[in-house]
Design a protein around this motif. Structure first.
Motif, mmCIF file in Angstrom:
data_model
loop_
_atom_site.group_PDB
_atom_site.id
_atom_site.type_symbol
_atom_site.label_atom_id
_atom_site.label_comp_id
_atom_site.label_asym_id
_atom_site.label_seq_id
_atom_site.Cartn_x
_atom_site.Cartn_y
_atom_site.Cartn_z
ATOM 1 N N THR A 138 16.540 0.713 -10.183
ATOM 2 C CA THR A 138 17.147 -0.490 -10.750
ATOM 3 C C THR A 138 16.111 -1.281 -11.553
ATOM 4 N N ILE A 139 14.899 -1.393 -11.003
ATOM 5 C CA ILE A 139 13.840 -2.109 -11.721
ATOM 6 C C ILE A 139 13.539 -1.405 -13.050
ATOM 7 N N ARG A 140 13.488 -0.075 -13.006
ATOM 8 C CA ARG A 140 13.217 0.697 -14.226
ATOM 9 C C ARG A 140 14.322 0.483 -15.255
ATOM 10 N N LEU A 141 15.569 0.459 -14.779
ATOM 11 C CA LEU A 141 16.713 0.253 -15.670
ATOM 12 C C LEU A 141 16.673 -1.138 -16.297
ATOM 13 N N LEU A 142 16.373 -2.150 -15.464
ATOM 14 C CA LEU A 142 16.272 -3.519 -15.979
ATOM 15 C C LEU A 142 15.151 -3.614 -17.005
ATOM 16 N N SER A 143 14.036 -2.969 -16.715
ATOM 17 C CA SER A 143 12.896 -2.994 -17.636
ATOM 18 C C SER A 143 13.267 -2.352 -18.970
ATOM 19 N N SER A 144 13.982 -1.228 -18.916
ATOM 20 C CA SER A 144 14.365 -0.550 -20.159
ATOM 21 C C SER A 144 15.388 -1.367 -20.947
ATOM 22 N N ALA A 145 16.086 -2.281 -20.251
ATOM 23 C CA ALA A 145 17.055 -3.150 -20.935
ATOM 24 C C ALA A 145 16.378 -4.400 -21.501
ATOM 25 N N GLY A 146 15.060 -4.518 -21.261
ATOM 26 C CA GLY A 146 14.324 -5.643 -21.835
ATOM 27 C C GLY A 146 13.982 -6.748 -20.867
ATOM 28 N N VAL A 147 14.302 -6.553 -19.585
ATOM 29 C CA VAL A 147 13.961 -7.564 -18.583
ATOM 30 C C VAL A 147 12.466 -7.483 -18.291
ATOM 31 N N ARG A 148 11.819 -8.628 -18.285
ATOM 32 C CA ARG A 148 10.392 -8.672 -17.960
ATOM 33 C C ARG A 148 10.229 -8.476 -16.448
ATOM 34 N N VAL A 149 9.416 -7.523 -16.064
ATOM 35 C CA VAL A 149 9.192 -7.238 -14.646
ATOM 36 C C VAL A 149 7.828 -7.795 -14.252
ATOM 37 N N GLU A 150 7.831 -8.736 -13.325
ATOM 38 C CA GLU A 150 6.581 -9.289 -12.818
ATOM 39 C C GLU A 150 6.165 -8.463 -11.601
ATOM 40 N N ARG A 151 4.915 -8.039 -11.623
ATOM 41 C CA ARG A 151 4.418 -7.243 -10.489
ATOM 42 C C ARG A 151 3.281 -7.977 -9.806
ATOM 43 N N THR A 152 3.367 -8.089 -8.495
ATOM 44 C CA THR A 152 2.292 -8.666 -7.696
ATOM 45 C C THR A 152 1.584 -7.506 -7.026
ATOM 46 N N PRO A 153 0.368 -7.193 -7.490
ATOM 47 C CA PRO A 153 -0.314 -6.018 -6.943
ATOM 48 C C PRO A 153 -0.858 -6.268 -5.537
ATOM 49 N N VAL A 154 -1.134 -5.181 -4.873
ATOM 50 C CA VAL A 154 -1.787 -5.257 -3.566
ATOM 51 C C VAL A 154 -3.221 -5.728 -3.799
ATOM 52 N N ILE A 194 0.847 -1.193 0.000
ATOM 53 C CA ILE A 194 0.000 0.000 0.000
ATOM 54 C C ILE A 194 0.885 1.246 0.000
ATOM 55 N N GLU A 195 1.888 1.245 0.869
ATOM 56 C CA GLU A 195 2.869 2.331 0.865
ATOM 57 C C GLU A 195 3.986 1.916 -0.085
ATOM 58 N N ASP A 196 4.213 2.721 -1.117
ATOM 59 C CA ASP A 196 5.190 2.344 -2.130
ATOM 60 C C ASP A 196 6.570 2.074 -1.536
ATOM 61 N N SER A 197 6.911 2.802 -0.455
ATOM 62 C CA SER A 197 8.224 2.606 0.156
ATOM 63 C C SER A 197 8.361 1.218 0.782
ATOM 64 N N GLU A 198 7.229 0.543 1.009
ATOM 65 C CA GLU A 198 7.267 -0.798 1.592
ATOM 66 C C GLU A 198 7.190 -1.903 0.540
#
Ligand SMILES: [Zn+2]
Length: 114
Positions: free
Chosen positions: A57-73, A29-33
């Motif tokens: 770092t996640i943004r950089l990896l994503s821009s390099a083509g790494v698939r980012v899996e997100r588990t939403p709240v 819920i809190e992005d910092s967490e």
């Protein structure tokens, strides 16, 4: 194809392709967490390496083509909650209340086939 430099604790720097790196963000819920990690299998020793990451770092990896899996709240975690959380005494009170209300217990017994 971008080359990603990562560090294995045993082997040091290793070069990886975007498909060899997995990034995962467990949102809070809190992005910092939120918990952000990336992982790879070391191409030298074969160990699975998992490291904590920040959003940059996640943004950089994503821009390099790494698939980012997100588990939403879960949506219910964002719902407003009123009152205090239920506790052991509340559950015990409910059990005692159910035991004292035979009609409900009979209906439940009938519906469960007992
Ligand atoms: Zn290694």
């Amino acid at each position: 194809m971008a080359t990603i430099k990562a560090t294995c604790p045993s082997c040091g720097d290793v070069d990886l392709g975007p498909r060899q790196v997995r990034a995962h963000v467990v949102e809070a819920i809190e992005d910092s967490e939120s918990r952000r990690t990336y992982a790879f299998t070391c191409t030298t020793c074969g160990d699975e390496v998992i490291k904590l990451a920040d959003e940059d770092t996640i943004r950089l990896l994503s821009s390099a083509g790494v698939r980012v899996e997100r588990t939403p709240v879960p949506a219910e975690a964002r719902e407003p909650h009123r009152g205090r959380p239920i506790n052991y005494d509340d559950v015990l009170d409910l059990v005692l209340w159910l035991e004292s209300h035979d009609q409900i217990a009979e209906a439940m017994a009938l519906s469960s086939g007992r």
